[in-house]
Design an enzyme around this catalytic site. Structure first.
Site, short mmCIF file in Angstrom:
data_model
loop_
_atom_site.label_atom_id
_atom_site.label_comp_id
_atom_site.label_asym_id
_atom_site.label_seq_id
_atom_site.Cartn_x
_atom_site.Cartn_y
_atom_site.Cartn_z
N ARG A 43 0.82 -1.22 0.00
CA ARG A 43 0.00 0.00 0.00
C ARG A 43 0.86 1.26 0.00
O ARG A 43 0.49 2.28 0.60
CB ARG A 43 -0.98 0.02 1.17
CG ARG A 43 -1.95 -1.14 1.19
CD ARG A 43 -2.85 -1.17 -0.06
NE ARG A 43 -3.71 -2.35 -0.01
CZ ARG A 43 -3.41 -3.54 -0.54
NH1 ARG A 43 -2.24 -3.70 -1.16
NH2 ARG A 43 -4.24 -4.54 -0.48
N SER A 67 -10.89 -0.46 3.14
CA SER A 67 -10.21 -0.75 4.40
C SER A 67 -9.76 0.55 5.07
O SER A 67 -9.09 1.38 4.45
CB SER A 67 -8.99 -1.64 4.17
OG SER A 67 -9.39 -2.91 3.67
N GLU A 69 -5.24 3.67 6.24
CA GLU A 69 -5.01 3.53 4.80
C GLU A 69 -5.67 4.67 4.05
O GLU A 69 -5.27 5.03 2.95
CB GLU A 69 -5.57 2.17 4.33
CG GLU A 69 -5.26 1.84 2.90
CD GLU A 69 -5.59 0.40 2.55
OE1 GLU A 69 -6.12 0.19 1.44
OE2 GLU A 69 -5.34 -0.49 3.38
#
Length: 316
Positions: free
Chosen positions: A162, A231, A309
């Protein structure tokens, strides 16, 4: 180039919250994009590049800057050789994944359910079900504030879980920041997904079946019917000393008894604990406060420090 003033960002984010952007620009060509850069510079305002807004939380007070959304020529998909694709940053990731799948190419087909754009996927190194967009990316082209294009190899992109180098290069920047860049396109080298003695039709059918299985899992395990940004927290590189390694954040959140916990209109999803949803009338402050509360409770109970995130924009 289309310029809107005081455009509600709630119209452009999957959370359906967020105050107005001082200016909202839709750029459909490279000339438009350069003009948008000049516009922000002349106004001495920071600029932010918007994808589909599916991983973004905008402040209730909005963003006192220029939000730039790519469209037009930035949505093109060009096949430049066997399995070689050049894809515009505004292209929906799902569209590219399905185009490749229909030709029998594997490697990104399981990403078709991710609702963001290609540029956003590169920015975050989006992934799902064991596949990551950065694995198949061979080159990324950006536009710098100086009006010149820049090319990044896969190694230059510094893809990780990520993350990518673009989270620094392409974040919200001040108007006179000479380091600011915008992702224009990315090139991918895909490989045939065919097995021995398998026709292309059979390959496509098998890949479609794999995708359908992933989509069914996504639908069964994620609150897709409620406004959310995917998420909330990144997967952990390691758990606490008392817990197994590589445990998903949702495990800790659920074990902390936080499923269904609400602040205002924001709620920890009953379906998936790592999703915060807009359960009705949520504000950006509700969502941010709830994510902070979850972080604090998980740290207090397990000694595990969660990292968001979701990207934050504006004064929170």
């Amino acid at each position: 180039m289309q310029i809107l003033e005081n455009e509600p960002m709630s119209k452009h984010t999957s959370f359906k919250v967020g105050g107005p952007a001082r200016f909202f620009v839709k750029a459909e060509s490279l000339a438009d994009l350069k003009e948008a850069f000049a516009f922000a510079r002349d106004k001495r305002l920071p600029r932010f590049i918007l994808g589909n807004g599916t991983n973004l939380l905008v402040s209730d007070s909005g963003f006192e800057g220029v939000v730039i959304a790519l469209a037009g020529e930035f949505s093109d998909i060009a096949e430049q050789g066997v399995g070689l694709f050049k894809v515009g940053a505004a292209t929906p990731l799902g569209r590219f994944a399905r185009v490749a799948l229909k030709q029998g190419y594997a490697g990104i087909h399981k990403l078709a359910g991710i609702p963001g754009t290609l540029g956003g996927a590169i920015y975050m190194n989006a992934g799902a079900y064991g596949q990551e967009i950065g694995t198949r990316c061979t080159q990324v082209v950006t536009l710098g504030a100086d009006g010149n294009t820049h090319e990044y190899s896969n190694e230059d992109c510094a893809f990780g879980y990520r993350r990518s180098v673009f989270q620094k290069a392409c974040a919200a920047h001040s108007a006179d920041d000479a380091q600011a860049e915008i992702i224009l396109s990315a090139t991918f080298q895909l490989e045939s997904g065919s097995l021995a003695c398998e026709s292309q039709e059979q390959t496509v059918a098998r890949l479609e079946a794999e995708l359908a299985e992933c989509m069914a899992k996504r639908k069964a395990s994620q609150p897709l019917n409620m406004p959310n940004a995917g998420s909330t927290f990144k997967r952990l590189e390691c758990g606490s000393s008392e817990m197994p390694q590589q445990v998903a954040p949702g495990y800790y959140i659920e074990q902390a008894g936080l499923k269904g916990y609400r602040i205002g209109g924001a709620e920890v999803s009953m379906l998936h604990a790592n999703f915060i949803v807009n359960a009705g009338g949520a504000t950006a402050k509700d969502i941010l406060d709830l994510s902070d509360y979850v972080k604090a409770k998980v740290a207090e109970k397990f000694g595990v420090h969660l990292q968001r995130e979701i990207v934050l924009l504006g004064e929170m």
